[in-house]
Design a protein around this motif. Structure first.
Motif, PDB file in Angstrom:
ATOM      1  N   GLY A  91      43.975  23.192 -61.009  1.00 21.90           N
ATOM      2  CA  GLY A  91      42.733  22.867 -60.351  1.00 21.90           C
ATOM      3  C   GLY A  91      41.655  22.007 -61.165  1.00 21.90           C
ATOM      4  N   ALA A  92      42.063  21.628 -62.256  1.00 23.67           N
ATOM      5  CA  ALA A  92      41.016  20.983 -63.130  1.00 23.67           C
ATOM      6  C   ALA A  92      40.891  19.769 -62.687  1.00 23.67           C
ATOM      7  CB  ALA A  92      41.482  21.124 -64.758  1.00 23.67           C
ATOM      8  N   GLU A  93      39.905  19.015 -63.177  1.00 26.45           N
ATOM      9  CA  GLU A  93      39.867  17.646 -62.834  1.00 26.45           C
ATOM     10  C   GLU A  93      41.092  16.690 -63.422  1.00 26.45           C
ATOM     11  OE1 GLU A  93      36.960  13.799 -64.155  1.00 26.45           O
ATOM     12  OE2 GLU A  93      36.189  15.866 -64.180  1.00 26.45           O
ATOM     13  N   GLY A  94      41.373  16.044 -62.334  1.00 19.32           N
ATOM     14  CA  GLY A  94      42.825  15.265 -62.505  1.00 19.32           C
ATOM     15  C   GLY A  94      44.019  15.847 -62.162  1.00 19.32           C
ATOM     16  N   ASP A  95      44.126  17.292 -61.846  1.00 19.00           N
ATOM     17  CA  ASP A  95      45.389  17.940 -61.626  1.00 19.00           C
ATOM     18  C   ASP A  95      45.482  17.839 -60.100  1.00 19.00           C
ATOM     19  OD1 ASP A  95      45.259  18.955 -64.206  1.00 19.00           O
ATOM     20  OD2 ASP A  95      44.716  21.030 -63.367  1.00 19.00           O
ATOM     21  N   VAL A  96      44.599  17.621 -59.283  1.00 18.41           N
ATOM     22  CA  VAL A  96      44.770  17.541 -57.827  1.00 18.41           C
ATOM     23  C   VAL A  96      45.741  16.124 -57.714  1.00 18.41           C
ATOM     24  CG1 VAL A  96      43.843  17.061 -55.445  1.00 18.41           C
ATOM     25  CG2 VAL A  96      42.927  18.680 -56.974  1.00 18.41           C
ATOM     26  N   ARG A  97      45.314  15.278 -58.080  1.00 20.68           N
ATOM     27  CA  ARG A  97      45.871  13.895 -58.142  1.00 20.68           C
ATOM     28  C   ARG A  97      47.372  13.829 -58.660  1.00 20.68           C
ATOM     29  NH1 ARG A  97      46.511  10.640 -54.875  1.00 20.68           N
ATOM     30  NH2 ARG A  97      44.667  11.257 -54.347  1.00 20.68           N
ATOM     31  N   LEU A  98      47.493  14.611 -59.797  1.00 21.38           N
ATOM     32  CA  LEU A  98      48.950  14.624 -60.324  1.00 21.38           C
ATOM     33  C   LEU A  98      49.963  15.304 -59.239  1.00 21.38           C
ATOM     34  CD1 LEU A  98      48.173  15.503 -63.880  1.00 21.38           C
ATOM     35  CD2 LEU A  98      49.183  13.297 -63.129  1.00 21.38           C
ATOM     36  N   VAL A  99      49.117  16.548 -58.740  1.00 18.74           N
ATOM     37  CA  VAL A  99      50.011  17.440 -57.520  1.00 18.74           C
ATOM     38  C   VAL A  99      50.300  16.554 -56.296  1.00 18.74           C
ATOM     39  CG1 VAL A  99      49.850  19.523 -56.409  1.00 18.74           C
ATOM     40  CG2 VAL A  99      49.140  19.585 -58.610  1.00 18.74           C
ATOM     41  N   VAL A 100      49.343  15.851 -55.828  1.00 14.99           N
ATOM     42  CA  VAL A 100      49.501  14.939 -54.876  1.00 14.99           C
ATOM     43  C   VAL A 100      50.618  13.741 -55.003  1.00 14.99           C
ATOM     44  CG1 VAL A 100      48.453  13.142 -53.337  1.00 14.99           C
ATOM     45  CG2 VAL A 100      47.152  15.477 -53.789  1.00 14.99           C
ATOM     46  N   ASP A 101      50.434  13.403 -56.092  1.00 18.66           N
ATOM     47  CA  ASP A 101      51.578  12.191 -56.576  1.00 18.66           C
ATOM     48  C   ASP A 101      52.764  12.822 -56.491  1.00 18.66           C
ATOM     49  OD1 ASP A 101      49.498  10.329 -56.582  1.00 18.66           O
ATOM     50  OD2 ASP A 101      49.506  10.168 -58.790  1.00 18.66           O
ATOM     51  N   PHE A 103      53.745  15.638 -55.063  1.00 22.33           N
ATOM     52  CA  PHE A 103      54.217  16.143 -53.652  1.00 22.33           C
ATOM     53  C   PHE A 103      54.920  14.984 -53.095  1.00 22.33           C
ATOM     54  CE2 PHE A 103      54.126  19.330 -50.374  1.00 22.33           C
ATOM     55  CZ  PHE A 103      54.309  18.495 -49.008  1.00 22.33           C
ATOM     56  N   ARG A 104      54.084  13.774 -52.952  1.00 23.86           N
ATOM     57  CA  ARG A 104      54.613  12.436 -52.288  1.00 23.86           C
ATOM     58  C   ARG A 104      55.818  11.911 -52.989  1.00 23.86           C
ATOM     59  NH1 ARG A 104      48.779   9.843 -51.996  1.00 23.86           N
ATOM     60  NH2 ARG A 104      48.130  10.913 -50.113  1.00 23.86           N
ATOM     61  N   ARG A 105      56.047  12.066 -54.230  1.00 22.90           N
ATOM     62  CA  ARG A 105      57.327  11.715 -54.759  1.00 22.90           C
ATOM     63  C   ARG A 105      58.556  12.591 -54.390  1.00 22.90           C
ATOM     64  NH1 ARG A 105      60.259  13.117 -58.475  1.00 22.90           N
ATOM     65  NH2 ARG A 105      58.601  14.472 -59.406  1.00 22.90           N
ATOM     66  N   VAL A 106      58.493  13.735 -54.341  1.00 20.89           N
ATOM     67  CA  VAL A 106      59.497  14.711 -54.019  1.00 20.89           C
ATOM     68  C   VAL A 106      59.735  14.690 -52.607  1.00 20.89           C
ATOM     69  CG1 VAL A 106      59.856  17.153 -53.868  1.00 20.89           C
ATOM     70  CG2 VAL A 106      59.214  16.215 -55.871  1.00 20.89           C
ATOM     71  N   PHE A 107      58.675  14.514 -51.718  1.00 15.64           N
ATOM     72  CA  PHE A 107      58.778  14.849 -50.258  1.00 15.64           C
ATOM     73  C   PHE A 107      58.990  13.696 -49.208  1.00 15.64           C
ATOM     74  CE2 PHE A 107      57.584  19.153 -51.904  1.00 15.64           C
ATOM     75  CZ  PHE A 107      58.655  19.755 -51.586  1.00 15.64           C
ATOM     76  N   GLU A 108      58.507  12.426 -49.876  1.00 13.60           N
ATOM     77  CA  GLU A 108      58.413  11.347 -48.947  1.00 13.60           C
ATOM     78  C   GLU A 108      59.527  10.186 -49.386  1.00 13.60           C
ATOM     79  OE1 GLU A 108      54.295   9.641 -49.363  1.00 13.60           O
ATOM     80  OE2 GLU A 108      53.537  11.089 -48.179  1.00 13.60           O
ATOM     81  N   GLU A 109      60.318  10.577 -50.271  1.00 15.08           N
ATOM     82  CA  GLU A 109      61.482   9.831 -50.736  1.00 15.08           C
ATOM     83  C   GLU A 109      62.597   9.892 -49.497  1.00 15.08           C
ATOM     84  OE1 GLU A 109      62.731  11.041 -54.593  1.00 15.08           O
ATOM     85  OE2 GLU A 109      60.978   9.784 -55.296  1.00 15.08           O
TER      86      GLU A 109
END
Length: 109
Positions: A91-101, A103-109
């Motif tokens: 939840g630290a600064e920058g973590d949300v972007r890493l998690v979203v990226d 999630f997109r890589r894993v589930f939008e492929e």
């Protein structure tokens, strides 16, 4: 995840014996809430998991050691992504972007 190992590791880390936990029933420590009844349930009903899984974790996770994931990883196809320099709570600064990226890589492929 091997919940029994996770609980036993937390007990060892906090210096709580099985007998102490059984006697007290619940012990609150800085890193975990140890509950004897929960341990009994986990011990008597181990998790069985065979579905393909995706796990994201901080490489410096101070709550769930990598070894606690060994059982899951040995029973199912698991893609593990470890974020360097990150802890358990992403939840630290920058973590949300890493998690979203991730999630997109894993589930939008």
């Amino acid at each position: 995840m091997d919940l029994e190992k996770f609980i036993l590791d937390a007990m060892a880390r906090e210096g709580v014996s099985f007998e102490e936990l059984e006697r007290a029933r619940v012990i609150s420590t800085p890193s975990a809430l140890l509950d004897f009844d929960y341990w009994c349930d986990v011990h008597e009903n181990p998790v069985s998991w065979s579905a393909d899984s995706y796990v994201i974790r901080g490489a410096a996770d101070e709550v769930v050691p990598l070894g606690a994931l060994d059982v899951l990883m040995s029973r199912a196809r698991v893609e593990l992504t470890s974020l360097p320099g990150r802890g358990h709570f992403l939840g630290a600064e920058g973590d949300v972007r890493l998690v979203v990226d991730w999630f997109r890589r894993v589930f939008e492929e």
